[in-house]
Design an enzyme around this catalytic site. Structure first.
Site, PDB file in Angstrom:
ATOM      1  N   PHE A 119       0.859  -1.185   0.000  1.00  0.00           N
ATOM      2  CA  PHE A 119       0.000   0.000   0.000  1.00  0.00           C
ATOM      3  C   PHE A 119       0.889   1.226   0.000  1.00  0.00           C
ATOM      4  CE2 PHE A 119      -4.386   1.391   0.888  1.00  0.00           C
ATOM      5  CZ  PHE A 119      -5.083   0.279   0.471  1.00  0.00           C
ATOM      6  N   GLN A 240      -7.730  14.781   3.284  1.00  0.00           N
ATOM      7  CA  GLN A 240      -7.058  13.963   2.285  1.00  0.00           C
ATOM      8  C   GLN A 240      -7.902  13.856   1.019  1.00  0.00           C
ATOM      9  OE1 GLN A 240      -6.380   9.484   2.909  1.00  0.00           O
ATOM     10  NE2 GLN A 240      -4.357  10.405   2.900  1.00  0.00           N
ATOM     11  N   HIS A 242      -8.200  11.639  -2.071  1.00  0.00           N
ATOM     12  CA  HIS A 242      -7.729  10.334  -2.534  1.00  0.00           C
ATOM     13  C   HIS A 242      -7.439  10.440  -4.021  1.00  0.00           C
ATOM     14  CE1 HIS A 242      -7.392   6.109  -3.348  1.00  0.00           C
ATOM     15  NE2 HIS A 242      -7.462   5.848  -2.061  1.00  0.00           N
ATOM     16  N   LEU A 252     -14.955   5.594  -4.784  1.00  0.00           N
ATOM     17  CA  LEU A 252     -13.530   5.310  -4.591  1.00  0.00           C
ATOM     18  C   LEU A 252     -13.048   4.045  -5.315  1.00  0.00           C
ATOM     19  CD1 LEU A 252     -10.983   6.127  -2.743  1.00  0.00           C
ATOM     20  CD2 LEU A 252     -11.620   4.087  -1.487  1.00  0.00           C
ATOM     21  N   GLU A 255      -6.464   2.226  -3.279  1.00  0.00           N
ATOM     22  CA  GLU A 255      -5.030   2.203  -3.533  1.00  0.00           C
ATOM     23  C   GLU A 255      -4.516   0.775  -3.656  1.00  0.00           C
ATOM     24  OE1 GLU A 255      -3.378   5.229  -1.120  1.00  0.00           O
ATOM     25  OE2 GLU A 255      -1.961   3.785  -0.306  1.00  0.00           O
ATOM     26  N   ARG A 286      -0.499   9.537  -0.419  1.00  0.00           N
ATOM     27  CA  ARG A 286      -1.663  10.013  -1.180  1.00  0.00           C
ATOM     28  C   ARG A 286      -1.590  11.479  -1.582  1.00  0.00           C
ATOM     29  NH1 ARG A 286      -6.479   6.746   1.914  1.00  0.00           N
ATOM     30  NH2 ARG A 286      -5.805   4.753   1.060  1.00  0.00           N
ATOM     31  N   HIS A 353     -11.733  12.722   0.580  1.00  0.00           N
ATOM     32  CA  HIS A 353     -11.852  11.356   1.077  1.00  0.00           C
ATOM     33  C   HIS A 353     -11.876  11.248   2.597  1.00  0.00           C
ATOM     34  CE1 HIS A 353     -11.358   7.049   1.013  1.00  0.00           C
ATOM     35  NE2 HIS A 353     -10.181   7.075   1.567  1.00  0.00           N
ATOM     36  N   ARG A 393      -2.951  11.107   6.146  1.00  0.00           N
ATOM     37  CA  ARG A 393      -3.102   9.735   6.640  1.00  0.00           C
ATOM     38  C   ARG A 393      -2.539   8.728   5.652  1.00  0.00           C
ATOM     39  NH1 ARG A 393      -7.157   5.544   5.866  1.00  0.00           N
ATOM     40  NH2 ARG A 393      -8.283   6.898   4.419  1.00  0.00           N
TER      41      ARG A 393
HETATM   42  C1  LIG Z   1     -14.750   4.680   0.112  1.00  0.00           C
HETATM   43  C2  LIG Z   1     -13.810   4.636   1.284  1.00  0.00           C
HETATM   44  C3  LIG Z   1     -12.829   3.650   1.346  1.00  0.00           C
HETATM   45  C4  LIG Z   1     -11.957   3.580   2.431  1.00  0.00           C
HETATM   46  N1  LIG Z   1     -11.000   2.590   2.478  1.00  0.00           N
HETATM   47  C5  LIG Z   1     -10.206   2.500   3.570  1.00  0.00           C
HETATM   48  C6  LIG Z   1      -9.254   1.431   3.704  1.00  0.00           C
HETATM   49  O1  LIG Z   1      -9.134   0.556   2.843  1.00  0.00           O
HETATM   50  N2  LIG Z   1      -8.495   1.381   4.809  1.00  0.00           N
HETATM   51  C7  LIG Z   1      -8.609   2.312   5.802  1.00  0.00           C
HETATM   52  O2  LIG Z   1      -7.906   2.192   6.789  1.00  0.00           O
HETATM   53  N3  LIG Z   1      -9.502   3.319   5.707  1.00  0.00           N
HETATM   54  C8  LIG Z   1     -10.296   3.429   4.622  1.00  0.00           C
HETATM   55  N4  LIG Z   1     -11.200   4.465   4.545  1.00  0.00           N
HETATM   56  C9  LIG Z   1     -11.400   5.331   5.698  1.00  0.00           C
HETATM   57  C10 LIG Z   1     -12.231   4.616   6.743  1.00  0.00           C
HETATM   58  O3  LIG Z   1     -13.100   3.694   6.125  1.00  0.00           O
HETATM   59  C11 LIG Z   1     -13.069   5.566   7.584  1.00  0.00           C
HETATM   60  O4  LIG Z   1     -12.250   6.578   8.071  1.00  0.00           O
HETATM   61  C12 LIG Z   1     -13.667   4.834   8.751  1.00  0.00           C
HETATM   62  O5  LIG Z   1     -14.388   3.714   8.316  1.00  0.00           O
HETATM   63  C13 LIG Z   1     -14.546   5.699   9.627  1.00  0.00           C
HETATM   64  O6  LIG Z   1     -15.091   4.872  10.637  1.00  0.00           O
HETATM   65  P1  LIG Z   1     -15.867   5.472  11.866  1.00  0.00           P
HETATM   66  O7  LIG Z   1     -16.220   4.322  12.751  1.00  0.00           O
HETATM   67  O8  LIG Z   1     -15.105   6.581  12.456  1.00  0.00           O
HETATM   68  O9  LIG Z   1     -17.166   6.104  11.222  1.00  0.00           O
HETATM   69  P2  LIG Z   1     -18.317   5.502  10.262  1.00  0.00           P
HETATM   70  O10 LIG Z   1     -18.079   4.117   9.839  1.00  0.00           O
HETATM   71  O11 LIG Z   1     -18.561   6.524   9.236  1.00  0.00           O
HETATM   72  O12 LIG Z   1     -19.552   5.434  11.239  1.00  0.00           O
HETATM   73  C14 LIG Z   1     -20.169   6.576  11.750  1.00  0.00           C
HETATM   74  C15 LIG Z   1     -21.328   6.130  12.580  1.00  0.00           C
HETATM   75  O13 LIG Z   1     -21.844   7.230  13.284  1.00  0.00           O
HETATM   76  C16 LIG Z   1     -23.235   7.272  13.152  1.00  0.00           C
HETATM   77  N5  LIG Z   1     -23.645   8.652  13.296  1.00  0.00           N
HETATM   78  C17 LIG Z   1     -23.137   9.742  12.690  1.00  0.00           C
HETATM   79  N6  LIG Z   1     -23.777  10.835  13.113  1.00  0.00           N
HETATM   80  C18 LIG Z   1     -24.698  10.431  14.014  1.00  0.00           C
HETATM   81  C19 LIG Z   1     -25.673  11.091  14.806  1.00  0.00           C
HETATM   82  N7  LIG Z   1     -25.844  12.405  14.750  1.00  0.00           N
HETATM   83  N8  LIG Z   1     -26.466  10.360  15.608  1.00  0.00           N
HETATM   84  C20 LIG Z   1     -26.325   9.003  15.659  1.00  0.00           C
HETATM   85  N9  LIG Z   1     -25.421   8.337  14.941  1.00  0.00           N
HETATM   86  C21 LIG Z   1     -24.624   9.045  14.134  1.00  0.00           C
HETATM   87  C22 LIG Z   1     -23.512   6.669  11.802  1.00  0.00           C
HETATM   88  O14 LIG Z   1     -24.821   6.184  11.736  1.00  0.00           O
HETATM   89  C23 LIG Z   1     -22.483   5.548  11.791  1.00  0.00           C
HETATM   90  O15 LIG Z   1     -22.990   4.432  12.479  1.00  0.00           O
HETATM   91  C24 LIG Z   1     -12.067   4.539   3.453  1.00  0.00           C
HETATM   92  C25 LIG Z   1     -13.047   5.528   3.384  1.00  0.00           C
HETATM   93  C26 LIG Z   1     -13.904   5.599   2.307  1.00  0.00           C
HETATM   94  C27 LIG Z   1     -14.908   6.692   2.238  1.00  0.00           C
END
Ligand SMILES: Cc1cc2nc3c(=O)[nH]c(=O)nc-3n(C[C@H](O)[C@H](O)[C@H](O)COP(=O)(O)OP(=O)(O)OC[C@H]3O[C@@H](n4cnc5c(N)ncnc54)[C@H](O)[C@@H]3O)c2cc1C
Ligand code: SF4
Ligand code: SF4
Ligand code: FES
Lengths: 590, 236
Positions: A119, A240, A242, A252, A255, A286, A353, A393
């Site tokens: 990666f 970031q 992407h 997306l 990578e 990135r 991203h 990141r």
């Molecule tokens: C397309 C894509 C591909 C990616 N690929 C990678 C990868 O391969 N490797 C890597 O390390 N990272 C990757 N990332 C980054 C990573 O996936 C995210 O940063 C990470 O998943 C975020 O997780 P989280 O638990 O912080 O939030 P999320 O998974 O976004 O969850 C947020 C949660 O909060 C809840 N929520 C939000 N606001 C409220 C509210 N007001 N009230 C109640 N609930 C609420 C939502 O319902 C959800 O359950 C990628 C990101 C994207 C967009």
């Protein structure tokens, strides 16, 4: 006004990777925990992560957490806090193995161990040569991980409040956090969730930009709620972009595609990354790749009729490898770019991203304001800023962040709850009333601004004034414009006033969060007069004292944006790791 | 930018003000960049903010926006507008109670999913490192673990319509087989016991509607067949 109150030991807002990992700690410790989510847990945006989760397991060749730490500090352009980074990289093998034990369907090597792929920015021996560190389940790592974590929570009997939207944080007169105000989406009923400990795990806010890889629900609610409650936001200028979003669609392309051998080409068919990053080439960090792409496009070497994108080529890979290791990418490419990548290259552009900044925390997940933990308040995942990602990141470090800091914040909450008085204190009503007033204003507003108009204005402003390359004058103008948009947001109105699953109301409430994030981003970016990681300005010159425009003498510090008066304060970067020597400042090249 | 006009007929129902559901016609101007049905719905919502539907990822991985499109269940975000006959008829997923417009109450669907114990069961002490699994054994999970719980399948299954409380349905059964097929899971017998019932598994009559609609191209019928085979083998 009277509001029903529900009482818990802990409230977790968010059921993505970070929220679910924390919930597991609390449920397994037998604490009364409520997990709120706007969507059914497996619909959280973690589900969209593709490429992998990093850990120095060394399943394919020697690897070490110290090398992972070095790469992360370098990737962060030295803005990451080295204590948190050491903690994360050391914990990585443990939490990934744990995830496997939870049932995560990782791909496998011939010997049965977890499959790892190369990666961007992952190197062995302190930057020497690429190493396979990204643990993957095909190109659906986030989906596999989110489902495995949800499943483990089903086993642990975690109590979920599905389709509940948290509206505001509740703090008492001393600033201690008491819980959240939340709305049941199906009925529009508002409740207070009172708890000894509250965790924000609400994910990212990529929807401040017009073009983003983020889901519709990534509206920065945690950031908006924190800002309204007087918590500063850290390093919000760092976003970031992407390198490989599908041109036009924003979806997306991981990578991991370049990890499996994909190559970026310009209109001449040239592998242009060889000029920008002779060593790491297509697998440079990135920010480096995104800038190279924009430079190619700006200098007229873009592809397509409008010369507005470049091509990601994997036609030279074995079709079987594409089908087995990148099936999701093939599906996306066919559905969103009309291209089967086995036969033709995929059109891609840099796309917003990931937000490196967020609610300031330490590596235990405690929210830190004025060098002290805010009693009862925790944050983890993309909404938090520990800070492990600094100014940029590394790919796969976010899924890792969710596991490591989800777990550590869960543990911190358990410790805190154990020592807290058995009975909850009297609920402070000021923040509750502020929140109810917000909902009421929306119900009463007429002759105001349409939600869609204000949101579109915000997204266009961010895209134009705060993108991959930033310009002094554009930023200054951007600040003025975004403050104008803020005025529009103050009068947004909805036509639909129904109490039954009113998505128009929810979108309006989300926009009130997005605008806080947009302001924090633009104002912080305007003030930081250097280039570092993902934040690159035209007026930060590349000189021998300031290589690549990075100005360590003046800007080796974290930004703290305060909503009140849009004030900016700063705090030092933690350069001292927990057990090893500081990774000393160096010019960043790949 | 080239624009085109597309006609829709959309199921509307707000229990607060509508005595009963009705279909409402819409015409919307779309840009060339609006390719998917979800793009059109988002545009429609700008005109009429009361139209209610779930959506999140807009790339076919979160499972939020399953609906009935011209009579067939699918995800709005991956359905090409231009392949659809107009006026495009959009209804909520069949067989589940409607909360409002295109939003259905998914409680029964998730209850059935939870009923199959959707998690790896293995009570042997975990090793310090990962549990090993050969690439061939891992391969058995392909076509099973990718389910996004969108409910397109179960809500196209006549057996699930008649007995949503008793028949696990294709999504739940696919998940059941995902854990049976996992070499790390040690509870196969317990899982089969859990399905040994005239309704839970055996209401499936292999009509294959489920296979036909799955947006992830998964095959619940095949998984169900494999569970049935294991049941037979167990008796023999
Ligand atoms: C397309 C894509 C591909 C990616 N690929 C990678 C990868 O391969 N490797 C890597 O390390 N990272 C990757 N990332 C980054 C990573 O996936 C995210 O940063 C990470 O998943 C975020 O997780 P989280 O638990 O912080 O939030 P999320 O998974 O976004 O969850 C947020 C949660 O909060 C809840 N929520 C939000 N606001 C409220 C509210 N007001 N009230 C109640 N609930 C609420 C939502 O319902 C959800 O359950 C990628 C990101 C994207 C967009
Ligand atoms: S094959 Fe079985 S599960 Fe699938 S639709 Fe038919 S009856 Fe339902
Ligand atoms: S099997 Fe397919 S149709 Fe059924 S819930 Fe899973 S993804 Fe949806
Ligand atoms: S919006 Fe996520 S599957 Fe369509």
């Amino acid at each position: 006004m009277s509001v029903p109150v529900r009482k818990f030991d802990a409230v977790i807002v968010g059921a993505g990777g970070a929220g679910l990992r924390a919930a597991l700690q609390l449920s397994e410790a037998g604490l009364k925990t409520a997990v709120l989510s706007k969507v059914f847990p497996t619909r959280s945006h973690t589900v969209a992560a593709q490429g992998g989760v990093s850990a120095s397991l060394g399943n394919s060749e020697p690897d070490h957490w110290h090398w992972h730490m070095y790469d992360t500090v370098k990737g962060s352009d030295w803005l990451g806090d080295q204590d948190a980074i050491e903690f994360m990289c050391r914990e990585a093998p443990n939490v990934v193995v744990e995830l496997e034990h939870f049932g995560m369907p990782f791909d496998r090597n011939a010997d049965g161990s977890i499959y790892q792929r190369p990666f961007g920015g992952h190197m062995s021996n302190f930057g020497e040569k690429p190493v396979r560190r990204a643990c993957a389940a095909a190109d659906r790592t986030g989906h596999a991980m989110l489902h495995a974590l949800y499943q483990r929570n089903v086993r642990a009997n975690t109590q979920f409040f599905v389709e509940w939207m948290a509206l505001d944080l509740v703090r008492d007169e001393q600033g201690n956090v008491q819980g959240v105000v939340a709305m049941e989406m199906e009925t529009s009923e508002v409740y207070v969730f009172q708890a000894k400990a509250t965790l924000f795990a609400t994910g990212g806010a990529g929807r401040i930009f017009a073009s983003s890889t983020n889901a519709f629900i990534n509206t920065g609610d945690g950031l908006g709620m924190a800002a309204r409650a007087g918590i500063p936001l850290e390093d919000m200028e760092f976003w970031q972009f992407h390198p490989t979003g599908v041109a036009g669609a924003g979806v997306l392309i991981t990578e991991g595609v370049r990890g499996e051998g994909g190559i970026l080409r310009n209109s001449a068919g040239e592998r242009f990354m060889e000029r920008y990053a002779p060593n790491a080439k297509d697998l440079a960090s990135r920010d480096v790749v995104s800038r190279a792409m924009v430079t190619e496009i700006n200098e007229g070497r873009g592809c397509g009729p409008n010369k507005d994108h470049v091509l990601l080529d994997i036609t030279h890979l074995d079709p079987e490898v594409i089908k087995s290791k990148l099936p999701g990418i093939r599906e996306i490419s066919i559905k969103f770019a009309n291209v089967d990548p086995i036969k033709a290259p995929i059109p891609v552009v840099p796309t917003c991203h990931y937000q490196m900044g967020g609610i300031p925390t330490n590596y235990k997940g405690e929210v830190i304001v004025d060098e002290k933990p805010v009693t009862g308040f925790y944050a983890a995942g993309e909404v938090a800023c520990a800070s492990v990602h600094g100014a940029n990141r590394l790919g796969t470090n976010s899924l890792l962040d969710l596991l490591v800091f989800g777990k550590s914040s869960g543990n911190s909450m358990i410790d805190f709850i154990k020592t807290a008085p058995k009975d909850l204190p009297v609920l402070a009503m000021a923040d509750v009333e502020r929140s109810l007033a917000r909902v009421e204003r929306l119900n009463q507003q007429s002759n105001g601004t349409q939600v869609n108009d204000a949101r579109a204005a915000m997204q266009a402003t961010m895209q134009k004034h705060c993108g991959v390359f930033r310009f002094k004058d554009m930023l200054a103008e951007g600040v003025a414009k975004i403050l104008e948009v803020e005025k529009m947001v103050k009068t947004i109105e909805i036509a639909d006033k129904s109490k039954t699953f009113n998505t128009a109301r929810l979108e309006a409430l989300e926009l009130e969060n997005l605008i806080e994030v947009a302001k924090a981003t633009m104002i912080s970016a305007d003030a930081r007069t250097e280039s570092r990681g993902a934040h690159v300005r035209d007026d930060a010159e590349d000189t021998p004292e300031r290589p690549n425009g990075r100005d360590d003498a003046n800007w080796l510090k974290h930004t703290l944006w305060h909503r009140d008066g849009n004030q900016l304060k700063y705090k030092p970067v933690t350069m001292k790791p927990l057990s090893v020597d500081t990774i000393a400042l160096k010019t960043r090249s790949y | 930018m080239t624009t085109r006009t597309v006609k829709f007929s959309i199921y509307r129902f707000d229990p607060e003000k509508d005595a009963k559901p009705y279909m409402k016609d819409y015409t919307v101007e779309l840009d060339s960049t609006d390719r998917k049905l979800l793009d059109a719905l988002v545009k429609l919502k700008v005109v009429d903010d009361a139209i209610s539907f779930r959506r999140s990822c807009r790339e076919g991985v979160c499972g939020s926006d399953a609906m009935n499109i011209n009579g067939k269940n699918g995800l709005a975000c991956v359905t090409d507008i231009d392949t659809l006959k107009q006026p495009i008829q959009i209804r909520p997923l069949p067989g589940l109670p409607v909360v409002r417009d295109l939003i259905v109450d998914m409680t029964q669907f998730f209850k059935q999913y939870h009923s199959i114990k959707p998690y790896v069961i293995n009570d042997t002490p975990a090793p310090d490192r990962e549990r090993l699994q050969s690439p061939e054994d891992r391969e058995e999970l392909n076509g099973l673990y990718e389910c996004i719980l969108c409910a397109c399948c179960s809500t196209s299954c006549p057996s699930f319509w008649w007995n949503p409380d008793k028949f696990v349905g294709p999504a739940g059964l696919l998940a059941a087989y995902r854990f049976i097929a996992d070499t790390r899971d040690t509870a196969t017998n317990e899982r089969l016991d859990n399905l040994e019932d005239p309704y839970r598994l055996f209401r499936c009559h292999s009509i294959m509607n489920c296979v036909d609609v799955c947006p992830k191209e998964l095959n619940p019928t095949k998984a169900i067949g494999k569970i049935k085979d294991l049941m037979v083998k167990r008796i023999a």
